[in-house]
Design a protein around this motif. Structure first.
Motif, PDB file in Angstrom:
ATOM      1  N   SER A  22     -30.737-132.432 -43.590  1.00 23.62           N
ATOM      2  CA  SER A  22     -30.771-133.302 -44.943  1.00 23.62           C
ATOM      3  C   SER A  22     -29.713-134.152 -44.633  1.00 23.62           C
ATOM      4  N   ILE A  44     -34.689-135.110 -43.777  1.00 25.07           N
ATOM      5  CA  ILE A  44     -35.074-135.506 -44.970  1.00 25.07           C
ATOM      6  C   ILE A  44     -33.885-136.203 -45.478  1.00 25.07           C
ATOM      7  N   HIS A  90     -32.309-137.400 -48.604  1.00 27.34           N
ATOM      8  CA  HIS A  90     -31.810-136.997 -49.934  1.00 27.34           C
ATOM      9  C   HIS A  90     -31.700-138.473 -50.706  1.00 27.34           C
ATOM     10  N   TRP A  91     -32.444-138.325 -52.035  1.00 28.76           N
ATOM     11  CA  TRP A  91     -32.288-139.699 -52.938  1.00 28.76           C
ATOM     12  C   TRP A  91     -32.529-140.757 -52.010  1.00 28.76           C
ATOM     13  N   SER A 102     -36.271-136.466 -50.477  1.00 28.00           N
ATOM     14  CA  SER A 102     -36.249-135.411 -51.572  1.00 28.00           C
ATOM     15  C   SER A 102     -35.939-136.416 -52.934  1.00 28.00           C
ATOM     16  N   ASN A 161     -34.964-136.531 -56.998  1.00 31.15           N
ATOM     17  CA  ASN A 161     -34.709-135.874 -58.210  1.00 31.15           C
ATOM     18  C   ASN A 161     -34.796-136.955 -59.309  1.00 31.15           C
ATOM     19  N   LEU A 189     -40.625-134.431 -51.399  1.00 34.15           N
ATOM     20  CA  LEU A 189     -40.061-133.097 -51.714  1.00 34.15           C
ATOM     21  C   LEU A 189     -39.172-133.091 -53.224  1.00 34.15           C
ATOM     22  N   LEU A 190     -39.421-132.274 -53.861  1.00 31.52           N
ATOM     23  CA  LEU A 190     -38.394-131.984 -55.181  1.00 31.52           C
ATOM     24  C   LEU A 190     -37.255-131.540 -54.761  1.00 31.52           C
ATOM     25  N   GLU A 191     -36.075-132.098 -55.440  1.00 32.74           N
ATOM     26  CA  GLU A 191     -34.730-131.519 -55.553  1.00 32.74           C
ATOM     27  C   GLU A 191     -34.043-131.798 -56.682  1.00 32.74           C
ATOM     28  N   ASP A 200     -30.619-132.091 -57.083  1.00 32.76           N
ATOM     29  CA  ASP A 200     -29.208-132.618 -57.083  1.00 32.76           C
ATOM     30  C   ASP A 200     -28.067-132.064 -58.120  1.00 32.76           C
ATOM     31  N   LEU A 254     -46.963-131.098 -52.868  1.00 37.71           N
ATOM     32  CA  LEU A 254     -45.779-130.921 -52.700  1.00 37.71           C
ATOM     33  C   LEU A 254     -45.307-129.400 -52.366  1.00 37.71           C
ATOM     34  N   SER A 282     -43.453-128.351 -48.513  1.00 39.69           N
ATOM     35  CA  SER A 282     -42.399-127.374 -48.595  1.00 39.69           C
ATOM     36  C   SER A 282     -42.765-126.088 -47.776  1.00 39.69           C
TER      37      SER A 282
END
Length: 140
Positions: free
Chosen positions: A14, A40, A42-43, A62, A64, A86-88, A90, A130, A134
């Protein structure tokens, strides 16, 4: 360099590259990390050129609620292929801030709803896609 020197099947990295997407992509390319790990972002909030590089490398992003609150974040969420998302959450905002499972679930549901709206689809269509990403990522 360590990932390239010690390859492991199923490795996931990540990447938090706030204000450094170009540099992070440079490092990934220089060390050939995409061959040794699933990366991945992140944001992701890099430039449009960075987004094109990220897409060419086949990396994941990912998403959010905060990312989708920005114009750039919404544009990227529309442009990225469905199987790159992907969903996250945070969450939590701080290490010492309490956060319940219900809050995490609500954040993910809200992010899914926003993402479906941005992409012009329904949550019923987007959620399984999605989830499949995962499952593939985690080898479930």
């Amino acid at each position: 360099a360590a990932c390239a020197a010690q390859p492991r099947a199923g490795r996931v990295v990540s990447i938090h590259a706030a204000h450094a997407a170009t540099e992070a992509l440079d490092i990934l390319e220089r060390h050939g990390l995409p061959a040794y790990a699933t990366c991945i972002f992140h944001w992701f909030s890099g430039s449009g050129e960075d987004l094109n590089r990220l897409r060419a490398l086949g990396r994941l992003v990912s998403v959010n609620e905060c990312m989708l609150a920005t114009r750039r974040g919404r544009a990227y969420a529309r442009q990225l292929p469905e199987d790159a998302l992907l969903l996250e959450t945070d969450t939590p905002a701080r290490l010492d801030a309490p956060c319940s499972a219900a809050e995490l679930e609500a954040s993910l549901a809200h992010t899914l709803s926003l993402l479906a709206e941005i992409r012009g689809t329904s949550t019923q269509t987007l959620a399984p896609a999605l989830a499949e990403t995962s499952v593939r990522l985690l080898r479930l």
